[in-house]
Design a protein around this motif. Sequence first.
Motif, PDB file in Angstrom:
ATOM      1  N   UNK A 165       0.829  -1.199   0.000  1.00 52.11           N
ATOM      2  CA  UNK A 165       0.000   0.000   0.000  1.00 52.11           C
ATOM      3  C   UNK A 165       0.868   1.255   0.000  1.00 52.11           C
ATOM      4  N   UNK A 166       0.458   2.262  -0.762  1.00 54.10           N
ATOM      5  CA  UNK A 166       0.995   3.610  -0.606  1.00 54.10           C
ATOM      6  C   UNK A 166       0.130   4.321   0.430  1.00 54.10           C
ATOM      7  N   UNK A 167       0.718   4.612   1.579  1.00 52.23           N
ATOM      8  CA  UNK A 167      -0.038   5.226   2.665  1.00 52.23           C
ATOM      9  C   UNK A 167      -0.095   6.733   2.459  1.00 52.23           C
ATOM     10  N   UNK A 168      -1.298   7.294   2.586  1.00 46.40           N
ATOM     11  CA  UNK A 168      -1.509   8.729   2.414  1.00 46.40           C
ATOM     12  C   UNK A 168      -2.387   9.225   3.551  1.00 46.40           C
ATOM     13  N   UNK A 169      -2.391  10.545   3.758  1.00 43.84           N
ATOM     14  CA  UNK A 169      -3.266  11.099   4.785  1.00 43.84           C
ATOM     15  C   UNK A 169      -4.641  11.400   4.198  1.00 43.84           C
ATOM     16  N   UNK A 170      -5.476  12.050   4.961  1.00 43.07           N
ATOM     17  CA  UNK A 170      -6.846  12.306   4.516  1.00 43.07           C
ATOM     18  C   UNK A 170      -6.900  13.128   3.233  1.00 43.07           C
ATOM     19  N   UNK A 171      -5.860  13.929   2.983  1.00 40.57           N
ATOM     20  CA  UNK A 171      -5.811  14.768   1.776  1.00 40.57           C
ATOM     21  C   UNK A 171      -4.947  14.158   0.685  1.00 40.57           C
ATOM     22  N   UNK A 172      -4.640  12.881   0.810  1.00 39.33           N
ATOM     23  CA  UNK A 172      -3.852  12.110  -0.162  1.00 39.33           C
ATOM     24  C   UNK A 172      -2.387  12.529  -0.218  1.00 39.33           C
ATOM     25  N   UNK A 173      -1.877  13.145   0.841  1.00 41.50           N
ATOM     26  CA  UNK A 173      -0.453  13.465   0.905  1.00 41.50           C
ATOM     27  C   UNK A 173       0.319  12.214   1.334  1.00 41.50           C
ATOM     28  N   UNK A 174       1.439  11.918   0.672  1.00 44.99           N
ATOM     29  CA  UNK A 174       2.169  10.666   0.952  1.00 44.99           C
ATOM     30  C   UNK A 174       2.692  10.587   2.379  1.00 44.99           C
ATOM     31  N   UNK A 221      -0.305  -0.311  -5.728  1.00 48.31           N
ATOM     32  CA  UNK A 221      -1.249   0.128  -6.753  1.00 48.31           C
ATOM     33  C   UNK A 221      -2.464   0.825  -6.134  1.00 48.31           C
ATOM     34  N   UNK A 222      -2.394   1.102  -4.835  1.00 48.67           N
ATOM     35  CA  UNK A 222      -3.496   1.743  -4.123  1.00 48.67           C
ATOM     36  C   UNK A 222      -2.949   2.848  -3.231  1.00 48.67           C
ATOM     37  N   UNK A 223      -3.611   4.000  -3.233  1.00 41.37           N
ATOM     38  CA  UNK A 223      -3.379   5.021  -2.230  1.00 41.37           C
ATOM     39  C   UNK A 223      -4.314   4.717  -1.062  1.00 41.37           C
ATOM     40  N   UNK A 224      -3.728   4.279   0.036  1.00 47.12           N
ATOM     41  CA  UNK A 224      -4.502   3.842   1.207  1.00 47.12           C
ATOM     42  C   UNK A 224      -4.602   5.024   2.163  1.00 47.12           C
ATOM     43  N   UNK A 225      -5.812   5.545   2.289  1.00 51.50           N
ATOM     44  CA  UNK A 225      -6.024   6.788   3.026  1.00 51.50           C
ATOM     45  C   UNK A 225      -6.154   6.505   4.535  1.00 51.50           C
ATOM     46  N   UNK A 226      -5.274   7.137   5.319  1.00 51.90           N
ATOM     47  CA  UNK A 226      -5.350   7.068   6.774  1.00 51.90           C
ATOM     48  C   UNK A 226      -6.018   8.348   7.279  1.00 51.90           C
ATOM     49  N   UNK A 227      -7.258   8.206   7.714  1.00 49.82           N
ATOM     50  CA  UNK A 227      -8.042   9.382   8.076  1.00 49.82           C
ATOM     51  C   UNK A 227      -8.589   9.338   9.494  1.00 49.82           C
TER      52      UNK A 227
END
Length: 297
Positions: free
Chosen positions: A121-130, A200-206
Motif C-alpha cells: 500500500x501507498x499510505x496517504x493522509x486524509x488529503x492524499x499526501x504521501x 497500486x493503491x493510495x490507502x487513506x489514513x483518516x
Amino acid sequence: MRRVVVLLASYNGAAWLPEQLDSLARQEGVEWQLLWRDDASTDASRRLLLEFAAAHPARVRELEFPAGRLGATEGFLALLRAAPAGDAYAFMDQDDVWLPGKLARALARLDAGADAVCGRLSLVDADLKPLGLSPLPRMEPGFGSLLAHNVAAGCTMVLTPRAREWALSAPPPAGSLHDWWAALLVTGMGGRLDFDPEPMILYRLHGRNSVGGAPSLLERARRALGRGGAAWWRMLTAHLAALSALPLAPGAREVVQTLNGLRDAGRPGRLRLRASAGLRHHSRAGDALLTAWLLRG
C-alpha cells in the motif's frame, strides 16, 4: 477484454467515495463491473453510488439484500456470493484511490499462475499526501505464516473464480475478517496467494479506518502489544477449529493437525511445532513478539 467484478461495501463514506469511484472509472486495460452494497449509511453514500450508476449504465448494480447493518466482513462476503460471472473478483474499500493500472496488473499476476493477488500500500493522509509505504513481508504468504499474521489487505485482493469458490466454501469464525479468511482458504485449499510489492493503491489514513493502516513496523508492534497474546491465541484457536472441518490440501491439513497440539506442548514443544508448521510472522519484530506469546502460553 477481460472482466473484473469489483465489490464495494460502503458505510458513511461520502467524504471519500467520489475520488475512489473516479479511480475505478479510470482503470485501464480491463472491463470492470461494480456490485455495491450500502450498510445503512446515514450520509450521502448511497446517493453518490446511485449517481455513479446512472453515469455508467449497465456496469453498476446495487445489492439491496440482506437489509440492515452487516458490518464489513459479512457485507463483503454477501457481495462475493452475489457476484455475477467474471474473470476475476476484486474487493474495493470506499476511502482509497486506485492507480489506473491496478486491475490490469492484478490480472497479469493471476495469469502467471496465482489464484489470488494482494499487495503493498501507498499510505496517504486524509488529503492524499504521501506518508510512506506499508512494510514488505519478509516471505511470500503461505498457509502457516497466514495463520500467524495476515498480510492480505482486502482492498488489494483480487481472486480468480476458483479462489472465489474457495473463499465462500465456509463461513469465517467470529473475530476473523473477510480478507484474512479468504487468504487462509485459498492457501489452505492448495492455491497460491501472490504478494505484489508494487503499490497500486493510495490507502487513506483518516482516523476512521475500520482496520489496518499502521505505517511502520514499530506502530504495528505497539498495536499488537495493546491487543495482547491472549487475543492472538483466541484467533488462532478459532481459525484452527473452523479449518479442521474443511477438506484442506494435504500440506495444510498437516499444519492444522500440528498446531492443534500447540497449546498443550509446553514451551520447548511449542517452538518445535511452530517451526514445523511454518507459523512465522511476516516481520522480524512481529516474529519476536510471536515467540514471546508462544512461550508464555
